[in-house]
Write a protein that holds these residues in place. Structure first.
Motif, short mmCIF file in Angstrom:
data_model
loop_
_atom_site.label_atom_id
_atom_site.label_comp_id
_atom_site.label_asym_id
_atom_site.label_seq_id
_atom_site.Cartn_x
_atom_site.Cartn_y
_atom_site.Cartn_z
N ARG A 36 0.82 -1.21 0.00
CA ARG A 36 0.00 0.00 0.00
C ARG A 36 0.86 1.26 0.00
NH1 ARG A 36 -2.05 -3.61 3.61
NH2 ARG A 36 -0.46 -2.89 5.05
N GLU A 37 0.36 2.27 -0.69
CA GLU A 37 0.97 3.60 -0.60
C GLU A 37 0.90 4.08 0.84
OE1 GLU A 37 0.16 8.17 -2.18
OE2 GLU A 37 -1.30 6.57 -2.56
N GLY A 38 1.97 4.66 1.33
CA GLY A 38 2.00 5.19 2.68
C GLY A 38 2.54 4.24 3.72
N ASP A 39 2.69 2.96 3.37
CA ASP A 39 3.31 2.02 4.32
C ASP A 39 4.74 2.45 4.60
OD1 ASP A 39 1.00 0.56 4.41
OD2 ASP A 39 1.82 -1.26 3.48
N LEU A 40 5.21 2.15 5.79
CA LEU A 40 6.57 2.51 6.20
C LEU A 40 7.53 1.38 5.88
CD1 LEU A 40 5.56 3.95 9.69
CD2 LEU A 40 5.83 5.19 7.54
N ILE A 41 8.75 1.74 5.51
CA ILE A 41 9.76 0.75 5.13
C ILE A 41 10.86 0.75 6.18
CG2 ILE A 41 11.41 0.01 3.37
CD1 ILE A 41 9.69 1.55 1.32
N VAL B 107 11.44 -4.65 5.32
CA VAL B 107 10.03 -4.94 5.60
C VAL B 107 9.21 -3.67 5.47
CG1 VAL B 107 10.68 -6.79 7.19
CG2 VAL B 107 10.17 -4.53 8.09
N SER B 108 7.95 -3.84 5.11
CA SER B 108 7.02 -2.70 5.09
C SER B 108 5.93 -2.95 6.12
CB SER B 108 6.42 -2.50 3.69
OG SER B 108 5.64 -3.61 3.28
N VAL B 109 5.46 -1.86 6.70
CA VAL B 109 4.51 -1.91 7.81
C VAL B 109 3.45 -0.84 7.61
CG1 VAL B 109 4.27 -1.63 10.32
CG2 VAL B 109 6.33 -2.71 9.38
N ALA B 110 2.20 -1.20 7.83
CA ALA B 110 1.12 -0.21 7.72
C ALA B 110 1.28 0.86 8.80
CB ALA B 110 -0.23 -0.91 7.87
N GLU B 111 0.94 2.07 8.46
CA GLU B 111 1.06 3.19 9.40
C GLU B 111 0.32 2.90 10.71
OE1 GLU B 111 2.00 6.43 11.32
OE2 GLU B 111 2.72 6.27 9.25
N LYS B 112 -0.84 2.26 10.62
CA LYS B 112 -1.62 1.97 11.83
C LYS B 112 -0.91 0.99 12.76
CE LYS B 112 -4.30 -1.81 9.73
NZ LYS B 112 -3.72 -2.87 10.57
N ASP B 113 0.03 0.22 12.22
CA ASP B 113 0.76 -0.77 13.03
C ASP B 113 2.13 -0.28 13.48
OD1 ASP B 113 -1.30 -2.69 12.78
OD2 ASP B 113 -0.54 -3.34 10.83
N ARG B 114 2.44 0.96 13.17
CA ARG B 114 3.78 1.48 13.43
C ARG B 114 4.21 1.34 14.89
NH1 ARG B 114 6.23 7.41 11.71
NH2 ARG B 114 8.27 7.15 12.72
N MET C 247 13.77 2.76 10.53
CA MET C 247 12.82 3.22 9.53
C MET C 247 13.59 4.00 8.46
SD MET C 247 10.28 5.31 8.13
CE MET C 247 9.76 6.74 9.06
N ILE C 248 13.48 3.54 7.21
CA ILE C 248 14.30 4.13 6.15
C ILE C 248 13.49 4.75 5.02
CG2 ILE C 248 16.29 2.64 6.59
CD1 ILE C 248 15.40 0.95 4.17
N GLY C 249 12.17 4.61 5.05
CA GLY C 249 11.42 5.20 3.94
C GLY C 249 9.94 4.89 3.95
N THR C 250 9.30 5.21 2.82
CA THR C 250 7.88 4.99 2.64
C THR C 250 7.58 4.41 1.27
OG1 THR C 250 7.58 7.26 1.86
CG2 THR C 250 7.20 6.85 4.21
#
Length: 206
Positions: free
Chosen positions: A18-23, A141-148, A162-165
Motif C-alpha cells: 500500500r501507498e503510505g506504508d513505512l519501510i 520490511v514494510s509496515v502499515a502506518e496503523k501498526d507502526r 525506519m528508512i522510507g515509505t
C-alpha cells in the motif's frame, strides 16, 4: 533458509502492499563489498567480506517470526544478491508501487562512520556499502502506518531502522541524509527496473 508455516494465511510475501506504508531495515549492516554483485559489475576486487554474528541473527529471526504471526508485517524481503537497493527494487516491482528511501551514516555499523562521512571518499564507500552490501541476516520490511507503534515497540532493542515509505508513483528514489543535509543519490522508474530484471533473467537462461 526454509521453515514450516503452520497457517498459510499468515505467510508474508515480498511485494509492497500500500501507498503510505513505512519501510524498515532490520539487521546490522557491516562494511564489506567482497564477493558482491557490485564487485562483478565493476570487474575488480572490493575488499573483505562483511562480518556476521550468527547468534544475533537468530535472535532477530525469532522476533521477526513472532511479529509476522501477529500480522504486523505487510511485506518482507531478504537482503542478499545486489544488496538493499535490489531488495527494495524487487519489492516495488512486485507491488507495482514506488518508494522513497533515505540512507544515513548511522545505518552502517562501523567505528569510522562519523569520520568517514566527513570526506567524499569515505562518504562514497558508506553509500556503496549501504546500497549494495550483501551482508546476511538483514531484511527490508514494510509496515502499515496503523501498526507502526506496535511494530516499533516489538523491535525495541533490536537493529530496526525506519528508512522510507511506499509511494504511489512508479519510481524509486534513494536519498542520503547527513549533517542536516539531504541529497539525491539516484532515481529510477519501475519500467527501468523491470527492463533490467527481465534482461538479467534472459542472460541467466541463455
Amino acid at each position: 533458509l526454509m521453515g514450516i508455516i503452520e497457517d498459510v494465511r499468515k505467510a508474508v510475501t515480498t511485494d509492497f502492499k500500500r501507498e503510505g506504508d513505512l519501510i524498515y531495515l532490520l539487521g546490522v549492516t557491516t562494511e564489506g563489498l567482497g564477493g558482491t554483485y557490485l564487485e562483478q559489475v565493476l570487474g575488480k576486487g572490493l575488499g573483505d567480506l562483511p562480518s556476521f554474528d550468527l547468534t544475533e541473527a537468530r535472535t532477530l529471526y525469532l522476533r521477526l517470526h513472532e511479529v509476522m504471526g501477529r500480522g504486523l508485517v505487510a511485506s518482507c524481503h531478504d537482503i542478499s544478491d545486489g544488496g538493499l537497493a535490489i531488495a527494495v527494487c524487487e519489492s516495488a516491482l512486485g507491488g507495482r508501487l514506488g518508494a522513497t528511501i533515505t540512507l544515513r551514516p548511522s545505518l552502517l555499523s562501523s567505528q569510522r562512520s562519523i569520520r568517514a562521512s566527513e570526506n567524499r571518499t569515505g562518504r562514497l564507500e558508506m553509500i556503496l556499502n549501504l546500497l549494495f552490501g550483501e551482508g546476511p541476516g538483514r531484511f527490508v520490511v514494510s509496515v502499515a502506518e496503523k501498526d507502526r507503534d506496535m511494530f516499533e515497540n516489538a523491535f525495541e532493542g533490536y537493529p530496526c531502522y525506519m528508512i522510507g515509505t511506499v509511494d504511489r508513483g512508479p519510481a524509486l528514489r534513494f536519498l542520503w541524509e547527513a549533517e542536516g543535509a539531504v541529497m539525491d543519490l539516484l532515481k529510477v522508474s519501475l519500467e527501468e527496473v523491470e527492463e533490467a530484471w527481465k534482461g538479467f533473467s534472459k542472460e541467466i537462461i541463455a
